[in-house]
Scaffold this motif. Sequence first.
Motif, PDB file in Angstrom:
ATOM      1  N   ALA A   1     -29.671  19.530  -4.664  1.00 17.04           N
ATOM      2  CA  ALA A   1     -29.792  18.075  -4.575  1.00 17.04           C
ATOM      3  C   ALA A   1     -28.640  17.502  -3.754  1.00 17.04           C
ATOM      4  O   ALA A   1     -27.590  18.136  -3.593  1.00 17.04           O
ATOM      5  CB  ALA A   1     -29.780  17.465  -5.962  1.00 17.04           C
ATOM      6  N   VAL A   2     -28.876  16.293  -3.265  1.00 19.80           N
ATOM      7  CA  VAL A   2     -27.846  15.540  -2.563  1.00 19.80           C
ATOM      8  C   VAL A   2     -27.679  14.219  -3.298  1.00 19.80           C
ATOM      9  O   VAL A   2     -28.645  13.476  -3.463  1.00 19.80           O
ATOM     10  CB  VAL A   2     -28.243  15.286  -1.083  1.00 19.80           C
ATOM     11  N   GLU A   3     -26.454  13.955  -3.760  1.00 21.78           N
ATOM     12  CA  GLU A   3     -26.160  12.697  -4.443  1.00 21.78           C
ATOM     13  C   GLU A   3     -26.043  11.593  -3.389  1.00 21.78           C
ATOM     14  O   GLU A   3     -25.356  11.755  -2.388  1.00 21.78           O
ATOM     15  CB  GLU A   3     -24.857  12.797  -5.239  1.00 21.78           C
ATOM     16  N   LYS A   4     -26.694  10.477  -3.642  1.00 18.44           N
ATOM     17  CA  LYS A   4     -26.715   9.378  -2.681  1.00 18.44           C
ATOM     18  C   LYS A   4     -25.567   8.389  -2.869  1.00 18.44           C
ATOM     19  O   LYS A   4     -25.413   7.476  -2.099  1.00 18.44           O
ATOM     20  CB  LYS A   4     -28.048   8.617  -2.792  1.00 18.44           C
ATOM     21  N   ASN A   5     -24.754   8.563  -3.909  1.00 20.51           N
ATOM     22  CA  ASN A   5     -23.656   7.656  -4.193  1.00 20.51           C
ATOM     23  C   ASN A   5     -22.501   7.924  -3.220  1.00 20.51           C
ATOM     24  O   ASN A   5     -21.944   9.021  -3.214  1.00 20.51           O
ATOM     25  CB  ASN A   5     -23.199   7.847  -5.637  1.00 20.51           C
TER      26      ASN A   5
ATOM     27  N   ARG B   1     -34.148  18.245  -4.429  1.00 16.71           N
ATOM     28  CA  ARG B   1     -34.241  16.856  -4.861  1.00 16.71           C
ATOM     29  C   ARG B   1     -33.422  16.042  -3.859  1.00 16.71           C
ATOM     30  O   ARG B   1     -32.235  16.285  -3.678  1.00 16.71           O
ATOM     31  CB  ARG B   1     -33.669  16.705  -6.269  1.00 16.71           C
ATOM     32  N   ASN B   2     -34.068  15.085  -3.198  1.00 16.19           N
ATOM     33  CA  ASN B   2     -33.467  14.313  -2.102  1.00 16.19           C
ATOM     34  C   ASN B   2     -33.064  15.227  -0.949  1.00 16.19           C
ATOM     35  O   ASN B   2     -32.152  14.922  -0.194  1.00 16.19           O
ATOM     36  CB  ASN B   2     -32.238  13.527  -2.565  1.00 16.19           C
ATOM     37  N   LEU B   3     -33.739  16.342  -0.840  1.00 18.20           N
ATOM     38  CA  LEU B   3     -33.401  17.360   0.147  1.00 18.20           C
ATOM     39  C   LEU B   3     -34.612  18.248   0.370  1.00 18.20           C
ATOM     40  O   LEU B   3     -35.275  18.644  -0.599  1.00 18.20           O
ATOM     41  CB  LEU B   3     -32.221  18.205  -0.361  1.00 18.20           C
ATOM     42  N   GLU B   4     -34.897  18.564   1.618  1.00 17.60           N
ATOM     43  CA  GLU B   4     -35.971  19.505   1.912  1.00 17.60           C
ATOM     44  C   GLU B   4     -35.365  20.900   2.034  1.00 17.60           C
ATOM     45  O   GLU B   4     -34.420  21.109   2.794  1.00 17.60           O
ATOM     46  CB  GLU B   4     -36.679  19.131   3.215  1.00 17.60           C
TER      47      GLU B   4
ATOM     48  N   SER C   1     -20.921  15.676  -2.788  1.00 23.01           N
ATOM     49  CA  SER C   1     -22.280  15.147  -2.940  1.00 23.01           C
ATOM     50  C   SER C   1     -23.355  16.236  -2.960  1.00 23.01           C
ATOM     51  O   SER C   1     -24.499  15.954  -3.301  1.00 23.01           O
ATOM     52  CB  SER C   1     -22.576  14.162  -1.815  1.00 23.01           C
ATOM     53  N   GLN C   2     -23.024  17.462  -2.595  1.00 18.88           N
ATOM     54  CA  GLN C   2     -23.996  18.550  -2.580  1.00 18.88           C
ATOM     55  C   GLN C   2     -23.984  19.224  -3.949  1.00 18.88           C
ATOM     56  O   GLN C   2     -22.950  19.711  -4.393  1.00 18.88           O
ATOM     57  CB  GLN C   2     -23.659  19.566  -1.497  1.00 18.88           C
TER      58      GLN C   2
END
Length: 96
Positions: A42-46, A8-11, A52-53
């Motif tokens: 996932a990678v948190e965009k905040n 999620r938000n990451l390949e 964030s990982q």
Amino acid sequence: MQLHVKGRNLEVNDSIRSYVERKLQKLDRRVHDLTEVEIELAVEKNPSIADSQVAEATVHLKGHTLRARETARDMKAAIDELSDKLVRQVRDLHDK
């Protein structure tokens, strides 16, 4: 063990997928072959969140569902902590 790795938000590339498979071999020895394990990376965009990982897991055992979530600055560190937590949960469940 049937392993599904999603991003999620990451390949999710082959190197991360193989790293997850290698780290979850300890879990594979403790569960049945038909056990489904779903890993979501996932990678948190905040920008205010330092770790964030994110690595989340859902393990569907017979009669039980185990969940775990770990965050870290590095994805591999989050996967390491997640695999340790899952092995501990499965061990505790079998000890009951």
